[in-house]
Motif scaffolding. Structure first.
Motif, PDB file in Angstrom:
ATOM      1  N   LYS A  70       7.742   1.380  -8.178  1.00 48.82           N
ATOM      2  CA  LYS A  70       7.863   0.884  -9.630  1.00 48.82           C
ATOM      3  C   LYS A  70       6.878  -0.065  -9.865  1.00 48.82           C
ATOM      4  O   LYS A  70       6.764  -0.424 -11.317  1.00 48.82           O
ATOM      5  N   ASP A  71       6.055  -0.732  -8.841  1.00 44.10           N
ATOM      6  CA  ASP A  71       5.068  -1.695  -9.273  1.00 44.10           C
ATOM      7  C   ASP A  71       3.674  -1.033  -9.504  1.00 44.10           C
ATOM      8  O   ASP A  71       2.796  -1.606  -9.826  1.00 44.10           O
ATOM      9  N   CYS A  72       3.759   0.377  -9.223  1.00 40.51           N
ATOM     10  CA  CYS A  72       2.303   1.045  -9.345  1.00 40.51           C
ATOM     11  C   CYS A  72       2.084   0.951 -10.860  1.00 40.51           C
ATOM     12  O   CYS A  72       2.781   1.303 -11.585  1.00 40.51           O
ATOM     13  N   ASP A  73       0.697   1.283 -11.180  1.00 45.93           N
ATOM     14  CA  ASP A  73       0.062   1.286 -12.521  1.00 45.93           C
ATOM     15  C   ASP A  73      -1.283   2.192 -12.458  1.00 45.93           C
ATOM     16  O   ASP A  73      -1.733   2.759 -11.370  1.00 45.93           O
ATOM     17  N   ASP A  74      -1.781   2.207 -13.535  1.00 45.34           N
ATOM     18  CA  ASP A  74      -3.138   3.276 -13.501  1.00 45.34           C
ATOM     19  C   ASP A  74      -4.148   2.761 -12.640  1.00 45.34           C
ATOM     20  O   ASP A  74      -5.075   3.340 -12.322  1.00 45.34           O
ATOM     21  N   ASN A  75      -4.020   1.653 -12.019  1.00 50.02           N
ATOM     22  CA  ASN A  75      -5.219   0.837 -11.136  1.00 50.02           C
ATOM     23  C   ASN A  75      -4.836   1.311  -9.733  1.00 50.02           C
ATOM     24  O   ASN A  75      -5.867   1.172  -9.003  1.00 50.02           O
ATOM     25  N   THR A  76      -3.556   1.581  -9.426  1.00 50.78           N
ATOM     26  CA  THR A  76      -3.176   1.440  -8.025  1.00 50.78           C
ATOM     27  C   THR A  76      -3.960   2.471  -7.211  1.00 50.78           C
ATOM     28  O   THR A  76      -4.503   2.129  -6.072  1.00 50.78           O
ATOM     29  N   TRP A 112       4.399   8.702  -7.446  1.00 52.06           N
ATOM     30  CA  TRP A 112       3.258   7.882  -6.464  1.00 52.06           C
ATOM     31  C   TRP A 112       3.157   8.303  -5.272  1.00 52.06           C
ATOM     32  O   TRP A 112       2.216   8.247  -4.634  1.00 52.06           O
TER      33      TRP A 112
END
Ligand SMILES: [Zn+2]
Length: 261
Positions: A70-76, A112
Motif C-alpha cells: 500500500k505504500d508503493c508509488d511510481d518511484n518504487t 506490486w
C-alpha cells in the motif's frame, strides 16, 4: 558444518542494539553467510547498507512485502532497480501475496507483486517470494511469467502437500524455517519435506520471528536469530532421516548456487 541463513530480518528494530554481536554469534554457530530480507523501500536500503559492512558474509534482497504494498508509488520500482545494481543485493523480494493478514488491499498486493516479478525478469535476478493463504492467485500471477522467470524461492514454506507439489512442478526452490520444529503447527511438514529435491532445499530463520521450539534454553526475549539456524537443521534432518551434516551440506550448496554467493 557450514550453514547459510537465507532469511534474516536484520532491519527489524529487535536487532537495533546488538547487530554486531548477533552476527558474531551466528558465525560461532557455523552460520557463515546470511541474506538480509528487504521488506520495504526503506528497509531494503538499510539491508543493503548493513550487508555492505560485511562483504561476502552478509547479502541482502531488495523488495516490498505484500504488507507494505500500500505504500508503493511510481518511484518504487526505479529505486529497487537502482538498489539491485549493488553487488551485495542478490535477489528481488521479499514480494508476493498475503491474504492471511490483508494489511494491503488484495488488488494493490497483486499490482506490486507483478511489478516486482517484471523487475526480476528484466534484471534476471532471483526472486524471494512470500505467500500466505493466497496460493491460487500466486500461482496464476507467476504462471504468466513462466518463460522469462528467473530462479525463485518460496520462503518460509508452511503450506500443504498439494501446494508443495505445485511449487516443485514450477521448479521453485523452497525455504524451510523453524516452523518445522513446531510439533503442533509444523507436524504436516515432516512428511512432505522429503519430496523436495536436494538442489531445491534451503534453510532460514526468518529471525527475529519463528524461534524454533526445539531450543532447550530459550531466550527470555523470545527473539530468534541466525545463531539458532542449527535447530531448524536438526528438525529437518530428523524428518529427512539424514544427518545434520548432510542437511547442512545440501542446503548450503543449494543456497550458494541460488544466490550466486
Ligand atoms: Zn515472508
Amino acid at each position: 558444518m557450514r550453514l547459510i541463513d537465507i532469511g534474516a530480518n536484520f532491519t527489524n528494530r529487535k536487532f537495533s542494539n546488538d547487530l554486531p554481536q548477533t552476527i558474531k554469534r551466528a558465525c560461532e554457530a557455523n552460520v557463515e553467510q546470511m541474506v538480509i530480507t528487504g521488506t520495504s523501500l526503506k528497509g531494503s536500503k538499510r539491508a543493503a547498507d548493513i550487508a555492505s559492512e560485511y562483504p561476502q558474509k552478509l547479502f541482502s534482497t531488495a523488495g516490498v512485502h505484500p504488507h507494505d504494498a500500500k505504500d508503493c508509488d511510481d518511484n518504487t520500482i526505479t529505486v529497487l532497480e537502482k538498489l539491485a545494481q549493488k553487488e551485495q543485493v542478490v535477489a528481488i523480494g521479499e514480494c508476493g501475496l498475503d491474504y492471511n493478514r490483508d494489511f494491503s488491499p488484495r488488488p494493490v498486493q497483486q499490482k506490486w507483486f507483478i511489478a516486482q516479478i517484471e523487475l526480476a525478469c528484466k534484471l534476471q535476478l532471483p526472486l524471494f517470494l512470500h505467500e500466505r493463504d493466497a496460493h491460487d492467485d500466486f500461482i496464476d500471477i507467476l504462471s504468466d511469467y513462466k518463460k522469462n522467470l528467473p530462479k525463485a524461492v518460496v520462503h518460509c514454506f508452511t503450506g500443504t502437500e498439494k501446494e508443495l507439489d505445485r511449487y516443485l512442478q514450477m521448479d521453485y526452490y523452497i525455504g524451510i524455517t523453524g516452523w518445522i520444529s513446531d510439533e503442533r503447527r509444523g507436524k504436516h511438514l515432516w512428511k512432505i519435506v522429503k519430496k523436495i529435491p536436494e538442489n531445491r532445499l534451503m534453510v532460514e530463520t526468518d529471525s527475529p520471528f519463528l524461534l524454533p521450539r526445539n531450543i532447550k534454553s530459550r531466550p527470555k526475549s523470545g527473539r530468534n536469530e541466525p545463531a539458532f539456524l542449527p535447530f531448524v537443521v536438526k528438525s529437518l534432518a530428523r524428518s529427512l532421516q539424514k544427518s545434520e551434516e548432510e542437511v547442512a551440506a545440501i542446503t548450503t550448496s543449494t543456497a550458494k548456487e541460488f544466490f550466486s554467493i
